[in-house]
Write an enzyme that holds these catalytic residues in place. Structure first.
Site, PDB file in Angstrom:
ATOM      1  N   ASP A   1       0.827  -1.213   0.000  1.00 11.55           N
ATOM      2  CA  ASP A   1       0.000   0.000   0.000  1.00 11.55           C
ATOM      3  C   ASP A   1       0.860   1.260   0.000  1.00 11.55           C
ATOM      4  O   ASP A   1       1.536   1.560   0.979  1.00 11.55           O
ATOM      5  CB  ASP A   1      -0.904  -0.023   1.245  1.00 11.55           C
ATOM      6  CG  ASP A   1      -1.954   1.066   1.193  1.00 11.55           C
ATOM      7  OD1 ASP A   1      -2.075   1.747   0.153  1.00 11.55           O
ATOM      8  OD2 ASP A   1      -2.660   1.245   2.202  1.00 11.55           O
TER       9      ASP A   1
ATOM     10  N   ASP B   1      -1.974   5.633  -6.274  1.00 10.20           N
ATOM     11  CA  ASP B   1      -2.264   4.783  -5.126  1.00 10.20           C
ATOM     12  C   ASP B   1      -2.408   3.313  -5.507  1.00 10.20           C
ATOM     13  O   ASP B   1      -3.319   2.950  -6.258  1.00 10.20           O
ATOM     14  CB  ASP B   1      -3.554   5.285  -4.464  1.00 10.20           C
ATOM     15  CG  ASP B   1      -3.893   4.502  -3.204  1.00 10.20           C
ATOM     16  OD1 ASP B   1      -2.980   3.954  -2.565  1.00 10.20           O
ATOM     17  OD2 ASP B   1      -5.093   4.440  -2.847  1.00 10.20           O
TER      18      ASP B   1
END
Ligand SMILES: *[C@@H]1O[C@H](CO)[C@@H](O)[C@H](O)[C@H]1NC(C)=O
Length: 400
Positions: free
Chosen positions: A92, A272
């Site tokens: 992440d 992201d």
């Protein structure tokens, strides 16, 4: 908490000239990552997941990030302890704590040291609480970080089928996660690889590839440089944006055009790995919908087009500095072989561009998620405060 380390970092940073990141080839510092479609209840609600994450990302300070339960995640096998237990951790870039214990229980070994510090991260649609430890962390084959600070979950919600997260976002995102030390930050794996001399620049290269299966090892993470075998052409960099709240993450400025129609004038947003779709501020999303003629599919929440409309799709261009990254028509659709996992129909064509849920002008107006990153190699460069992109052999793939 780590004065020696931060002094060293400052000195090394001061000495390093802003050079191009080291090219890493066939290096032990690369590790494979797999894309997982996690469907505990049979189907996933991609939009709900991504919009919850977007709302949480925009809400800096009140809650930290989210990551998924019923979602698409890129997962790395990360070893913790000595001998190491292997955990499947979501990669992440939108959060920065590394933690384990959601599924496979943490196995303590001689290298495991409890700091006694309670740690909590709220992820919007999930959370974990536990205790911060330091332990040996092994990435890939033999890349070992000593005394990496990791969270060990005693409770967690919203994480099924994975063991936690390896957070490769900016250091500041860890602030406030130690319950009793609200102003302390926790060095990330990238920070420690650098301060322990394992990598010479704080750079992470990310290669994702499109896939039509629910579990595929179709990614690669490179620490300390980039992997030229994973991209074509040249890497081009753009400075991190100064616009808040995008500046809190891997934020950049870009504009977006569909064919020659402007969908979103230059503005700040983020790149992201924890978001699947490409999300655009609501006004830009509306323009994209009318430009493509797509209709909203109520079952999945996604836009869908007819075959005729699909054949007429134009490129969706991401203009970053003087470079344009053209997402082809096939890059704008969900892999048709996976339609049923969305609760969708095999006879429809769903688009992967959707609504961020808020209008532009709020400092985080787009998210270039996995579906963008599966077509362009990306580089997250802390040392030079920039993000890089390059085309790949999958940029123009027609596999979706
Ligand atoms: C990004 O856009 C903002 C707002 O237009 C501007 O202030 C800033 O200078 C731009 N560039 C960077 C690197 O932030």
């Amino acid at each position: 908490m780590f004065p020696a380390a931060s002094l060293l970092t400052t000195l090394l940073l001061a000495m390093s000239i802003a050079a191009s990141p080291v090219e890493v080839r066939d290096s032990p510092i690369t590790l494979p990552i797999a894309r997982r479609l996690n469907t505990p209840s049979g189907t996933i609600n991609l939009l709900e997941h991504d919009q919850a994450r977007a709302a949480s990302l925009k809400n800096v300070g009140t809650s930290t990030l989210l990551s998924p339960t019923e979602a698409v995640s890129y997962v790395a096998a990360v070893g913790v302890g000595s001998p190491a237990t292997t955990y499947q951790l979501i990669v992440d870039t939108g959060s920065s704590n590394t933690w384990v214990g959601a599924n496979t229980a943490y196995v303590k070994t001689s290298t495991s040291v409890s700091t006694g510090q309670p740690v909590t991260v709220d992820y919007g649609s999930g959370s974990f609480s536990g205790t911060e430890y330091t332990d040996t962390v092994t990435l890939g084959s033999g890349l070992t970080i000593t005394a990496q600070s990791i969270g060990v979950a005693s409770t967690s919600t919203g994480f099924t089928g994975v063991d936690g997260i390896v957070g490769i976002g900016p250091l500041d995102l860890t602030e406030g996660t130690l319950t009793n030390e609200q102003t302390t930050t926790i060095p990330t794996v990238t920070d420690n690889l650098y301060t322990q001399g394992i990598i010479s620049e704080m750079v992470v290269g990310v290669s994702f590839e499109p896939t039509s299966t629910t579990l595929s090892t179709n990614g690669e993470l490179t620490f300390g440089g980039t992997d030229a075998t994973k991209y074509t052409g040249t890497l081009a960099y753009t400075p991190l944006t100064t616009t808040y709240p995008a500046s809190y993450y891997w934020g950049i400025n870009e504009s977006i055009t569909y064919g020659s129609t402007t969908i979103l004038a230059e503005t700040a947003g983020i790149v992201d790995t924890g978001t699947t779709l490409i999300l655009l501020a609501s006004n830009a999303y509306t323009k994209y919908q009318s430009a493509t003629g797509a209709t909203l599919d109520r079952t999945t929440g996604l836009l869908r087009v007819t075959l005729t409309q699909y054949d007429a799709l134009q490129n969706l261009n991401f203009n970053v500095g003087s470079n344009t990254y053209a997402l082809t028509p096939n890059g704008q659709i969900w892999p048709r072989a996976l339609n049923t996992y969305l609760g969708g129909s095999n006879s429809y064509i769903y688009l992967i561009v959707n609504n961020l849920g808020t209008p532009s002008g709020e400092g985080l107006d787009f998210i270039n998620g996995q579906t963008f990153l599966e077509r362009f190699y990306s580089v997250f460069d802390t040392t030079n405060a920039r993000v890089g992109f390059a085309t790949t052999s999958y940029t123009d793939a027609t596999t979706n």
